[in-house]
Design an enzyme around this catalytic site. Structure first.
Site, short mmCIF file in Angstrom:
data_model
loop_
_atom_site.label_atom_id
_atom_site.label_comp_id
_atom_site.label_asym_id
_atom_site.label_seq_id
_atom_site.Cartn_x
_atom_site.Cartn_y
_atom_site.Cartn_z
N GLU A 124 40.93 36.62 34.20
CA GLU A 124 41.26 37.62 33.44
C GLU A 124 41.90 38.75 34.24
O GLU A 124 41.34 38.95 35.51
CB GLU A 124 40.17 38.06 32.63
CG GLU A 124 39.50 36.95 31.90
CD GLU A 124 38.10 37.40 31.09
OE1 GLU A 124 37.93 38.84 31.30
OE2 GLU A 124 37.39 36.59 30.44
N LYS A 126 42.01 42.47 35.58
CA LYS A 126 40.80 43.48 35.57
C LYS A 126 41.50 44.90 35.19
O LYS A 126 42.21 45.52 35.77
CB LYS A 126 40.40 43.64 36.75
CG LYS A 126 39.02 44.72 36.66
CD LYS A 126 38.31 44.67 38.21
CE LYS A 126 37.19 45.30 38.05
NZ LYS A 126 37.25 46.88 37.83
N CYS A 419 69.70 74.84 55.72
CA CYS A 419 69.55 73.66 55.86
C CYS A 419 69.20 73.33 57.39
O CYS A 419 69.69 73.97 58.49
CB CYS A 419 71.04 73.01 55.94
SG CYS A 419 71.08 71.35 56.42
S1 IVH Z 1 33.28 41.96 32.65
C1 IVH Z 1 29.11 41.53 33.01
N1 IVH Z 1 35.99 41.51 32.46
O1 IVH Z 1 35.55 46.13 35.37
C2 IVH Z 1 30.52 41.70 33.25
N2 IVH Z 1 35.29 43.85 33.14
O2 IVH Z 1 33.76 46.44 37.68
C3 IVH Z 1 30.91 42.78 32.36
N3 IVH Z 1 36.82 45.39 33.50
O3 IVH Z 1 32.65 47.67 33.47
C4 IVH Z 1 32.35 43.30 32.83
N4 IVH Z 1 38.79 44.28 33.18
O4 IVH Z 1 35.20 48.27 32.88
C5 IVH Z 1 34.99 42.63 32.55
N5 IVH Z 1 38.39 41.26 32.06
C6 IVH Z 1 37.38 42.14 32.44
C7 IVH Z 1 37.57 43.38 32.94
C8 IVH Z 1 36.48 44.20 33.00
C9 IVH Z 1 38.07 45.28 33.52
C10 IVH Z 1 35.90 46.54 34.01
C11 IVH Z 1 35.03 47.02 33.20
C12 IVH Z 1 33.53 46.65 34.19
C13 IVH Z 1 34.09 47.06 35.37
C14 IVH Z 1 33.37 46.20 36.31
#
Ligand code: IVH
Length: 794
Positions: A124, A126, A419
């Site tokens: 996924e 981030k 200049c």
């Molecule tokens: S899963 C137990 N999936 O990244 C796992 N987090 O560094 C919980 N985030 O707090 C998080 N995209 O704010 C997950 N596809 C994604 C994410 C994601 C962004 C952020 C989220 C999290 C932080 C952790």
């Protein structure tokens, strides 16, 4: 660094806590993410090496910061965890396994613990926003909370209700009685741009980046404000679930969430093995700049829940997931100086000279500061610690100053008065952001830029005449304008090199290598010679007229046909051409009014520059140039679109209009106010002459444009043509389109109804058949001549 580990740990904790507070509570980050990550890693390493110094309240054990006042607290039934990060190790060897050893280790640990080869991962993006948890009971949204410290967050239900992407009621019916959905609140890039444009216009503070936009908006105490700043949401996991079933895998759960009405990023998928994970990482990395939201990496999550349970957690993060971060796009460094660069049109742009720093894999020594206003907004001062950002292919920029680290006595920066290259005054036009050097071609910097542009590939395309030679030619005063290039001989270039070498104190290569060294000079002279034969569009573009890019130059060439017409067409008539606005039209007309510019153009032509594709003006001008359209461009009070049409209907030329006079105007039914407006307008000598000159120019152009044939509206109306063989200057489709534009029907085969056959190279049976039927046959040259004559040439 002679600190004891205990001191260093205390220092790191303090700095991380402060950074957390600024980032999570104040939404006003003080240090770039990369710096934060570095400090966190150092602290983690120290705590591992000195377990006796570990502490439960270390920033390594908590997630974010405690909830600030203002919102009610919410305790998460299931804690909201964080993710471990994996980075690229730039120092490691070349193999993926070495460079991405943190990802490789992660994958291997899971394989080993589960005793399974290559388990499936959900992959996924981030998302770079703010994590939230949404609680649904009986399918209804009942509460939403921020992550806070992972255990306790803030109740932001009222604000979340204003986020259109969050469903207030779930779709379908197979959802659990209690369902917590977790995901990221983000501000889409376009909403961020829209908000900032609005903020600038209304004198409000613009947002630093979309993430701050999302976080700041969500924590507004007034939900109406949140609503105005458009937020979005993407789901990526679940929390509490009661009375209901979910699928066995994370990817299937995401699909379910989508069915129930939650947005899930379109980039989610599954992958296995290190290669599969890295493949995804690279694919998303390549798409990153084109995504609608900001991301700072990708996340790999073991897909099956069974496996996730088996892997478990360590302190704040699951062992079954990892965030694979992109190299940092922001870094901190020192601003050594603010220099002024002078562009081709004299624009003076401040740029930051920096202590060299690696940003996303590239060493950055200069960053743009855009303009004087931006320097003032940032309050950047020499000696400041600044944050530079580099994203995609864009020029690195200074995004923020770390004011806490400002050296004592640093004073605000001001645009210099003159200049730095030629000493002429730097002036700022009304309403313009840029200062400009008023030196024009006196200014060596502008001369160099003008020559580099003139010689560039899309302009005159002088192969080999790069920046280095242009610098020397200008500095040695051998070339003042582009026309001077065409006077240079092989000996001149050799002389130039010798003088440049002497000036720089290097041993002249010409001396070292004798005759052989003249080969490059010969090539250069040949390249300059070859550029003499060019197209009108390249020539116009190469002149470097302000606001005239390549496409405007092409349009001018197509519509007006020849340099002579471009030169004498006044601004209002240019403005009747498609895509040419008042600013562009004025810029062209002004350029050709300047004696100096005309002298350069004439010198170029005298020295043998030939425009090979000059033609008559386009026949299509008839569709655009008429007296009514022209009248509308002039400020005649009381005369609008309809008024102009009816005036031009009765009095189709300037002369007829003036000769008729007010009594005939009103007799023709033109309104009193329009008559008064016209009279006042014509009484103003400057205005009257401008209209008269424009109308004359318009008529002259139309006279020069080919006449449509007498008998039919279009020259090929009712004619059937066939194209055969290959054409060298046009594609078949282009030829067909142009012939059709002139009224022809273009058929696929020759019959007795065919009026004409256009035969290109290697024409075969169709040519033979046409010959046998006695049909008129054209070759490519005849076709081109006909097209040019009727305004459909290239
Ligand atoms: S899963 C137990 N999936 O990244 C796992 N987090 O560094 C919980 N985030 O707090 C998080 N995209 O704010 C997950 N596809 C994604 C994410 C994601 C962004 C952020 C989220 C999290 C932080 C952790």
């Amino acid at each position: 660094m002679t600190d004891s580990p205990a001191d260093r740990i205390a220092d790191l904790r303090r700095r991380l806590e402060e950074a957390n507070h600024r980032y999570y509570v104040l939404d006003d980050p003080s240090i770039p993410d990369a710096e934060y990550d570095r400090l966190m890693r150092e602290l983690q390493a120290l705590e591992t090496a000195h377990p006796e110094l570990a502490s439960d309240d270390s920033p390594t054990r908590t997630v974010g910061a405690r909830a600030s006042g203002g919102f009610a607290e919410v305790t998460h039934t299931i804690p909201m965890l964080s993710l471990d990060n994996a980075f690229e190790d730039a120092e490691a060897g070349d193999s993926d396994r070495e460079r991405f050893h943190e990802v490789a280790d992660f994958e291997r640990r899971i394989e080993e613990k589960l005793g399974r080869k290559q388990p499936v991962f959900s992959v996924e993006p981030k998302l770079d926003g703010l994590a939230i948890s949404l609680r649904y009971e009986d399918g209804h949204f009942v509460r939403g909370a921020t992550r806070g410290d992972g255990t306790t967050g803030e109740d932001v239900t009222a604000n979340l209700r204003t986020v259109a992407a969050i469903p207030l009621k779930l779709r379908g019916s197979d959802w659990p009685k209690v369902l917590e959905v977790r995901g990221e609140v983000v501000m889409l890039r376009r909403d961020f741009d829209t908000f900032n444009a609005w903020a600038l216009e209304h004198g409000e503070k613009p947002l630093a980046n979309p993430r701050n936009g999302a976080a700041g908006s969500l924590r507004q105490l007034d939900p109406a404000v949140t609503k105005r700043r458009k937020l979005s949401f993407f789901a990526y996991s679940i929390g509490d679930v009661q009375d209901g079933e979910l699928p066995d895998t994370h990817s299937a759960t995401l699909a379910k969430l989508r069915e129930w009405g939650f947005p899930v990023s379109h980039e989610v998928g599954t992958a296995k093995g290190l290669d599969g994970l890295l493949d995804y990482f690279r694919r998303i990395g390549a798409k990153r700049d084109g995504l609608p939201y900001d991301i700072d990496g990708v996340v790999y999550k073991l897909d099956d829940y069974e496996g996730q349970r088996e892997m478990g957690f360590v302190s704040r993060a699951p062992r079954w997931a990892i965030a694979h971060k992109f190299p940092a796009q922001e870094q901190m460094t020192t601003l050594l100086d603010i220099e002024i660069q002078i562009g081709r049109t004299g624009a003076a742009t401040p740029r930051a000279r920096l202590e060299p720093v690696q940003v996303a894999g590239v060493t950055v020594t200069y960053a743009t500061l855009h303009n004087a206003d931006q320097v003032a907004r940032l309050d950047a001062r020499i000696g400041d610690t600044v944050i530079v950002r580099r994203a995609g292919d864009v020029i690195p920029e200074v995004v923020r100053v770390v004011e806490e680290q400002r050296p004592e006595g640093a004073s605000p920066w001001h645009m210099p008065k003159s200049c730095p290259v030629c000493g002429s005054e730097l002036v700022r036009e009304e309403g313009e952001a840029a200062y400009r050097c008023s030196g024009g071609l006196i200014c060596a910097a502008q001369r160099k830029e003008a020559l580099i542009h003139f010689a560039s590939r899309r302009a005159m395309d002088i192969d080999g005449l790069g920046e280095r030679y242009v610098d020397a030619l200008v500095e040695l005063d051998m070339v003042k304008t582009p026309a001077d290039l065409y006077t240079l001989s092989v000996d001149d270039f050799i002389d130039m090199k010798r003088r440049a070498d002497e000036r720089d104190g290097t041993t002249p290569e010409t001396v070292k290598q004798g005759k052989v060294a003249s080969k490059w000079a010969q090539n250069l002279v040949e390249a300059i010679d070859a550029s003499r034969s060019t197209t009108l569009a390249r020539f116009l573009f190469g002149l470097g007229i302000m606001h005239i890019g390549e496409s405007t130059a092409k349009a001018l060439a197509q519509w007006l046909g020849s340099l002579a017409q471009v030169r004498r067409t006044p601004a209002p008539v240019l403005q009747l051409l498609p895509d040419i606005g008042p600013e562009v039209a004025a810029s062209i007309a002004t350029f050709f009014e300047q004696e100096g510019n005309l002298a350069v153009v004439d010198a170029l032509l005298e020295r043998g520059v030939t425009l090979t594709d000059e033609a008559s003006p386009s026949a299509r001008l008839r569709e655009r140039l008429d007296f009514a359209a022209l009248l509308r461009l002039f400020p005649i009070s009381g005369v609008g679109e309809k008024g102009a049409a009816s005036i031009a209907g009765y009095f189709p030329t300037f002369e007829k209009l003036v000769q008729a006079g007010a009594s005939h105007w009103s007799a023709a039914g033109i309104s009193k106010t329009a008559c008064a407006g016209l009279e006042a307008f014509l009484a103003d000598k400057t205005q009257r002459q401008a209209l008269q000159a424009s109308e004359a120019a318009m008529r002259r152009l139309l006279e020069a444009a080919p006449q449509p044939s007498q008998t039919s509206a279009l020259p090929l109306e009712g004619k059937t043509l066939v194209l055969t063989g290959s054409l060298s200057t046009l594609t078949r489709d282009e030829a067909k389109a142009r012939l059709e534009a002139l009224g022809a029907k273009v058929a696929g085969s020759v019959s007795k109804n065919t009026d004409m056959l256009v035969a290109g190279e290697a024409a075969g049976s169709k040519l033979a058949k046409a010959q046998s039927l006695g049909i008129t046959i054209w070759d490519e040259a005849q076709l081109n001549a006909f097209l040019a004559e009727h305004g459909e040439g290239q």
